[in-house]
Enzyme design. Structure first.
Site, mmCIF file in Angstrom:
data_model
loop_
_atom_site.group_PDB
_atom_site.id
_atom_site.type_symbol
_atom_site.label_atom_id
_atom_site.label_comp_id
_atom_site.label_asym_id
_atom_site.label_seq_id
_atom_site.Cartn_x
_atom_site.Cartn_y
_atom_site.Cartn_z
ATOM 1 N N CYS A 139 -24.276 -8.131 -26.510
ATOM 2 C CA CYS A 139 -23.375 -7.215 -27.227
ATOM 3 C C CYS A 139 -22.709 -6.139 -26.386
ATOM 4 O O CYS A 139 -21.490 -6.126 -26.215
ATOM 5 C CB CYS A 139 -24.124 -6.541 -28.382
ATOM 6 S SG CYS A 139 -24.933 -7.681 -29.522
ATOM 7 N N HIS B 240 -21.564 0.121 -30.610
ATOM 8 C CA HIS B 240 -22.576 -0.378 -29.673
ATOM 9 C C HIS B 240 -22.127 -0.346 -28.214
ATOM 10 O O HIS B 240 -22.468 -1.226 -27.419
ATOM 11 C CB HIS B 240 -23.033 -1.779 -30.060
ATOM 12 C CG HIS B 240 -24.452 -2.054 -29.608
ATOM 13 N ND1 HIS B 240 -25.087 -3.265 -29.807
ATOM 14 C CD2 HIS B 240 -25.354 -1.269 -28.966
ATOM 15 C CE1 HIS B 240 -26.301 -3.218 -29.314
ATOM 16 N NE2 HIS B 240 -26.498 -2.007 -28.779
#
Length: 540
Positions: A93, A174
């Site tokens: 991610c 994120h």
């Protein structure tokens, strides 16, 4: 004749007055013409990036899923270009998302971890030390991590802002929080943010250690998911906010970074989509995202913006291949599918880094295209800067390439070689139909055996062997020796020229950032991060 001029009552010849009027009229006409020309010049294009989470190559019906129906994404592909060789910046991610928003290799901007905490016991006394992580660690920014995109790196909204763009981030971020929120979207060039600093994480009742994920409006927490906000409404909330942003900015250029994350564990779908697919909750979540993509295309057409908006759809990495794997973090999990590709999230096998990629721009990108050209999420920034005619700052390095030749059918992929780093180590290189592995490690996120190096590199033809089952050698491919020599030389240059950024994932502090704005702040204690995702330790 000059001698026969008739004087006006103000003492000026009528001829001069007439001439002056004529010149004034010509000037007015010229001014109007310039203004009209300015008004008729093309408006700056808009950009919409739809970045899903842990969606694999085999999770869209147009990419071959037998059990997930994605009619609106299929429509998007038919009206634009479907990439069969579309790659992420890294197979997990945070670094992948950093690549999307900066156009730089994550290792260049420090989105990696090269030390980790290791505990040892001696006569009942436990000590923790930081040790080097060899051969690349596939990690992310975890709770209380102190890192993020450094100020020496431009984000796309920072490059667009001087040119009048309104930039909005919706959904999963994120890419860092920081000790003082310095790595959140509002501090990285975005004009608005509605979403989560990580993803829709649940503490499973362990709030004193890891509170439920906050939902943010800008920098302000408006509630905690699960505790205050029904997680099944999150994708719908993200979609509605995105549609509102498009509506509110219809008269100015905008960049919408839309990141629904229902397909990330713990997988979640809105109530109206639950049970609608043959693929369980993951399929339901994917079909809800598909519905949202259609709503966005419909809104752009409704506002007459479609022909001036470049839309790209993809996933941050391959699927999390841990379906029903017991995990202390999430309980039992559901993951996506890489289809015929090998491996998944966390690996540099094709299944970890090769993902769906669809580009849409009505009347600009020809419809019904299927491209075999190599493209990457690294290319979003340089491509859109080129489309918007915005120059890259002088001397500034972008690792992505301008995909305009591929989008508009004027040339091949600008990637002669596409390099794949994992952590701070160069793991693989793609050269046309060939792919070389210098290192491999495991087949999915929670299956990390000892890293394995290859000398000579493991070489595959991913056109004829997309599952990477049959390594090439000199007897199976007449180009084997020459291809390996070319890739080895290119990799040597890549390593030599890559200036590694300061590792951003190494340190954390339980008292950092806004992770606990509504809870007692624990004592500050800076330490090195633990192994990401192993036994739920993560950072701090």
């Amino acid at each position: 004749h000059i001698g026969s001029m008739i004087m006006s009552r103000h003492g000026l010849p009528h001829l001069i007055v007439a001439a002056s009027c004529t010149m004034l009229l010509l000037s007015l006409c010229s001014f109007v013409s310039v203004v009209q020309g300015q008004r008729s010049s093309p408006a700056p294009p808009n950009l919409v990036v739809i970045l899903t989470d842990d969606v694999g190559y085999g999770d869209l019906s147009i990419y071959g899923s037998p059990s997930i129906r994605t009619p609106r994404l299929d429509q998007m592909a038919r009206e634009g270009i479907k990439f069969d060789y579309f790659y992420t910046g890294q197979p997990i991610c945070t670094p992948s998302r950093g690549a999307v928003i900066t156009g730089r290799q994550p290792v260049r901007i420090g989105l990696y971890q090269n030390v980790q905490a290791v505990s040892s016991s001696n006569n009942g006394n436990v000590t923790t030390t930081c040790v080097d992580v060899p051969n690349g660690m596939s990690s992310v920014l975890w709770w209380n991590g102190l890192g993020g995109i450094p100020n020496s790196t431009y984000t796309l909204p920072q490059l667009l802002k001087p040119h009048g763009y309104h930039s909005a981030a919706v959904g999963k971020w994120h890419i860092g929080i920081g000790r003082s929120l310095e790595f959140l979207p509002m501090q990285k060039g975005f004009d608005e943010f509605f979403g989560t600093p990580m993803w829709h994480y649940s503490n499973q009742g362990n709030e004193t250690q890891q509170p439920d994920m906050p939902l943010l409006e800008g920098n302000k927490m408006i509630g905690r998911i699960y505790r205050d906000i029904d997680v099944t409404t999150l994708t719908e909330q993200y979609l509605n906010r995105s549609l509102r942003i498009i509506e509110e900015n219809k008269n100015k250029p905008f960049f919408l970074y839309y990141c629904p994350d229902g397909t990330h564990a713990p997988v979640v779908a809105g109530k109206r989509f639950q049970g609608t697919s043959a693929r369980g909750t993951f399929g339901d979540a994917m079909q809800e995202i598909d519905y949202g993509v259609g709503r966005i295309m419909d809104k752009l057409r409704e506002l007459d913006l479609a022909e001036n908006t470049f839309v790209i759809f993809s996933s941050d990495n391959g699927p999390a291949l841990y379906t029903y794997l017991a995990s202390t973090m999430f309980g039992k999990l559901e993951g996506g599918s890489a289809g015929l590709l090998r491996g998944g999230k966390g690996t540099t096998w094709e299944g970890g880094i090769r993902v769906p990629g669809i580009a849409w721009w009505p009347n600009r990108i020809s419809p019904n295209q299927i491209s075999l050209e190599v493209a990457s999420l690294l290319d979003v920034v340089p491509t859109f800067l080129s489309l918007a005619k915005i120059p890259v700052p002088s001397g500034y390095i972008l690792d992505g390439k301008d995909l305009s030749p591929v989008l508009f059918g004027t040339g091949p992929s600008p990637h002669e070689y596409l390099f794949h780093w994992r952590g701070d180590t160069l793991y693989a290189c793609i050269y046309g139909k060939y792919k070389a592995h210098f290192w491999t490690q495991g087949d999915h996120l929670f299956n990390y055996p000892t890293t394995q190096a290859y000398d000579p590199p493991l070489l595959f033809n991913v056109h004829t062997d997309p599952s990477e089952q049959f390594p090439l050698d000199a007897t199976s491919d007449p180009n084997y020796t020459n291809v390996l020599a070319l890739i080895a030389a290119a990799a040597k240059t890549e390593r030599a020229n890559m200036l590694l950024g300061t590792a951003q994932f190494n340190l954390c502090d339980p008292a950092a950032g806004m992770w606990r704005p509504d809870l007692p702040v624990p004592p500050s204690h800076v330490t090195c991060c633990g192994p990401a995702g192993v036994n739920g330790t993560g950072c701090c």
